[in-house]
Design an enzyme around this catalytic site. Structure first.
Site, PDB file in Angstrom:
ATOM      1  N   ASP A   1       4.667  -8.726 -14.574  1.00  0.00           N
ATOM      2  CA  ASP A   1       4.789 -10.040 -13.963  1.00  0.00           C
ATOM      3  C   ASP A   1       3.992 -10.977 -14.861  1.00  0.00           C
ATOM      4  O   ASP A   1       3.113 -10.547 -15.618  1.00  0.00           O
ATOM      5  CB  ASP A   1       4.275 -10.060 -12.519  1.00  0.00           C
ATOM      6  CG  ASP A   1       4.821 -11.283 -11.764  1.00  0.00           C
ATOM      7  OD1 ASP A   1       5.305 -12.234 -12.433  1.00  0.00           O
ATOM      8  OD2 ASP A   1       4.758 -11.306 -10.522  1.00  0.00           O
TER       9      ASP A   1
HETATM   10  C1  BGC Z   1       6.369 -14.397 -10.188  1.00  0.00           C
HETATM   11  C2  BGC Z   1       7.594 -13.627 -10.629  1.00  0.00           C
HETATM   12  C3  BGC Z   1       8.380 -14.468 -11.594  1.00  0.00           C
HETATM   13  C4  BGC Z   1       7.495 -14.831 -12.774  1.00  0.00           C
HETATM   14  C5  BGC Z   1       8.192 -15.634 -13.838  1.00  0.00           C
HETATM   15  C6  BGC Z   1       5.603 -14.964 -11.331  1.00  0.00           C
HETATM   16  O1  BGC Z   1       4.720 -15.885 -10.862  1.00  0.00           O
HETATM   17  O2  BGC Z   1       5.565 -13.563  -9.395  1.00  0.00           O
HETATM   18  O3  BGC Z   1       8.383 -13.272  -9.519  1.00  0.00           O
HETATM   19  O4  BGC Z   1       9.528 -13.782 -12.001  1.00  0.00           O
HETATM   20  O5  BGC Z   1       6.413 -15.586 -12.282  1.00  0.00           O
HETATM   21  O6  BGC Z   1       8.404 -16.933 -13.437  1.00  0.00           O
END
Ligand code: BGC
Length: 718
Positions: free
Chosen positions: A233
């Site tokens: 993530d």
């Molecule tokens: C989120 C993810 C997301 C990623 C990219 C993170 O803050 O938890 O679900 O895909 O950002 O934007």
């Protein structure tokens, strides 16, 4: 390309080039190796559509029109249809548009289990049951990947809360992990063939999920045989050597110092000095090449994807309709008896901020620059038609300035701020409960004379949002008071609650004759809702989560409040263990407001008979359920098969969903559904033997139309 050819390709890549492939070189892309024909790898959020594009290294939207996209129902809404075909159609639209926009991996779908109604991100997931989530996520992923775009199931694992999400340590038993929190991920990978998975931010048993040897190497790679890409993530990696030595492949983050990412220069140095082996780095590169090959990124035979067509709009409308869940219809007020054709001069009064609100731009990383979004007010206006007068009163004031996510990136640092682990987002303040009296009085006055009254309230993306949880389950903005007063004047008012997580109903709960639930159901959402309210479409959604009466009834809260030991700071103990959602309410005799799987149809489809057949000594049984539409309308029923084991040597939930099927029947029509259940489906996780075990003995088989409303029972002995 064959595995051997991919290996040969990998051998030609220099250390520096490999490093370029395993970390972000932009917020949403890695580096390619041009000289070898290896393109960069491009990501986009998910899950409610293909997210708008940001500049490569600044959290500022590019501000063009080519990143508008279909706004899909959120995952909770897709799951509420209980219709696998619609999940697959939504996946196809997502994959097709992602590919059309040149993306390689769409960061969706999300399948973290709804453990507590307070989790801000529940709307992005598929409810409280592992079987439902697994069944719905598989077709969705397959749909996405038809267009040579990889899905990325997230957030692996146990990202069940947003508060302190970057650091919180989830302490959960192996049994609950295996029976509840992993099955949807396993199905996504093994049955759905997901080519991507995202490591979660939080820790599990003390270790960050993105560094977790047990989750990533043992379970994901060895047990499930996953060969695809595991991406962190954004900002989920905290240590080069720890994450470098496990099967974490790509380090993505939110800051613009790309070379300094853990898998940037630091990983290069770690390989050079032997802290991470070249073999380990090659494994990561091979996972990336494997996915590129599967997506035809290396052979020029790639599906071009592209723009959606009018048929997709119909599918999204269907999904929006089937996500609408009628929870109560005591006086048969729904469908509204409005004659569209004749000019009756009737008036429909619509009250509530959500009737007139667009939600696509909120929620966090799932924000969408939607092609359009039909609000409930627009849907109702069109469904009523020009011969009927539709009036609108907001009724309460929803101050939505609290959204921590800059919708469409208007905030100063957008996502970067919200992810900076040193500056955790402040917990949600208690919800504002002041009713704007002026607005309320106007609405109540108008309600006195309108022919029909529809209230559309609930939550919005100030609450159903990434980055923070709610502190309570109540409706904000004084809605309870408004609804209570409205029902005194108009007991026939239709109460629609739009929210991606269960909410507590105020003192008015028993006064309302008609209650409808809908989540955020995409660009055709208001259209779909109105069609169901007016009977232009049938009511067929079913709850993916229990609506408890109050917060203190929920298992997570109850067990936390009864604990004797001091809680450890920064740790969440899953004290309810395997008793999440209905598994708790059913087993502990706590009556919820509305049970899991519940939803009414406008017709009367009853389950008439069931037989359970098991061939002598066989490891499976066949459950046949006969049902008939005894009403006068066409309609759908979702037949749900639960199992239980009364005599068990280990604790077991009273009921566990094992299978379901949604069927449509004409008036008077009957049909027979056959479910094949294998012995393995009755297993529990045995912590001593470290595997799923089916205890010998008798199991109860229950067929119903919600977890509470069981109509037929039988048994099987293994
Ligand atoms: C989120 C993810 C997301 C990623 C990219 C993170 O803050 O938890 O679900 O895909 O950002 O934007």
């Amino acid at each position: 390309m064959t595995r051997q050819q991919l290996k040969e390709l990998c051998d030609k890549i220099t250390l520096e080039e490999k490093i370029g492939m395993v970390h972000g070189d932009e917020f949403f892309a890695t580096k390619g190796v041009e000289r070898l024909g290896i393109p960069p790898f491009r990501f986009s959020d998910g899950p409610m559509g293909v997210r708008l594009d940001y500049r490569e290294d600044e959290w500022i939207p590019i501000g063009m029109t080519y990143d508008e996209s279909s706004y899909l129902p959120c995952n909770t809404a897709i799951a509420a249809t209980w219709n696998r075909e619609l999940a697959s159609e939504c996946g196809r639209i997502l994959g097709k548009e992602a590919r059309g926009r040149g993306k390689d991996m769409i960061l969706a779908p999300g399948v973290n289990l709804l453990r507590s109604p307070l989790c801000g991100r529940n709307f992005e997931y598929m409810g409280e049951d592992p079987c439902l989530a697994a069944e719905m996520v598989v077709p969705l992923i397959q749909g996405v990947q038809e267009y040579d775009v990889s899905a990325c199931v997230k957030h692996y694992a146990l990202n069940n809360q947003e508060n302190e999400r970057m650091s919180v340590n989830a302490q959960v038993s192996e049994r609950a992990l295996r029976e509840l929190y992993l099955p949807a991920f396993e199905a996504a990978v093994t049955r759905g063939g997901s080519l991507g998975i995202m490591g979660a931010y939080n820790r599990f048993r003390g270790t960050h999920c993105c560094h977790h040897g047990y989750l990533l190497d043992e379970i994901l790679r060895k047990e499930w045989g996953f060969e695809g890409i595991c991406v962190s993530d954004w900002g989920g990696i905290h240590d080069t050597v720890e994450a470098g030595n496990v099967s974490m492949d790509i380090d993505m983050s939110v800051t613009d110092d790309f070379d300094d990412y853990f898998f940037g220069k630091p990983l290069q140095e770690a390989v050079e000095n032997g802290d991470v082996s070249m073999e380990k780095l090659d494994e990561k590169v091979m996972h990336i090449l494997y996915v590129m090959n599967e997506l035809h990124m290396l052979d020029g035979k790639r599906n071009p994807g592209g723009y959606n067509d009018y048929r997709d709009k119909e599918k999204l409308l269907k999904a929006a309709e089937e996500a609408v869940t009628v929870l109560r219809n005591d006086k048969g007020i729904l469908p509204l008896a409005i004659d569209r054709e004749r000019n009756e001069g009737k008036t429909v009064l619509v009250i509530g901020d959500n009737a007139n609100r667009k939600h696509s731009v909120g929620g966090g990383s799932s924000e969408i620059k939607g092609l359009y979004e039909m609000t409930p007010l627009l849907g109702i206006t069109m469904a009523a038609g020009g011969n009927v007068k539709v009036l609108y009163e907001r009724g309460y004031e929803a101050d939505t300035n609290g959204n921590i996510w800059a919708p469409s990136g208007n905030g100063e640092n957008g996502q970067a701020d919200s992810l900076n682990s040193d500056q955790e987002q402040p917990a949600q303040e208690h919800k504002p409960d002041e009713l704007n009296m002026e607005m309320a009085e106007r609405a109540l006055k108008a309600a006195e004379t309108a022919d029909y009254v529809i209230f559309v309230g609930g939550l919005n993306h100030d609450y159903d949002t990434e980055g923070r949880d709610m502190l309570d389950m109540r409706l904000p903005y004084g809605q309870d008071e408004l609804i209570g007063r409205l029902l005194k004047i108009r007991p026939d008012a239709v109460i629609v609650l739009q929210c991606g997580t269960p909410v507590e109903l105020g003192a008015w709960a028993d006064e309302a004759a008609t209650i409808v639930h809908v989540s955020y159901s995409g660009m055709e959402g208001g259209h779909g809702l109105a069609n169901v309210l007016f009977g232009l479409a049938e009511a067929s959604g079913r709850l993916t989560f229990t609506f408890p009466v109050k917060l203190s009834d929920t298992p997570a809260e109850r067990f936390a409040s009864e604990r004797e030991s001091e809680p450890i700071k920064g740790q969440t103990d899953y004290l309810e263990d395997i008793f999440v959602g209905y598994r708790y309410y059913e087993t502990f005799g706590v009556k919820p407001r509305f049970p899991f799987g519940h939803g009414l149809s406008y017709t009367d489809i009853t389950l008439d008979a069931m037989d359970v057949k098991q061939d002598q000594g066989s490891d499976q049984c066949r459950v046949r359920v006969m049902l008939t539409n005894r009403g006068s309308r066409r309609g759908a029923q979702v037949v749900q098969i639960y199992a239980g084991k009364e005599q068990s040597t280990v604790k077991r939930p009273a009921k566990e969903l094992k299978a379901f099927e949604k069927v449509w029947l004409a008036p008077g029509e009957s049909c027979t559904l056959t479910f094949l259940l294998t012995r393995e489906q009755f297993a529990y996780y045995n912590e001593t033997e470290k595997k799923m075990v089916t205890e010998p003995g008798e199991y109860q088989i229950m067929a119903g139309i919600s977890v509470e409303n069981i109509m037929l029972t039988g048994s099987v002995t293994f």
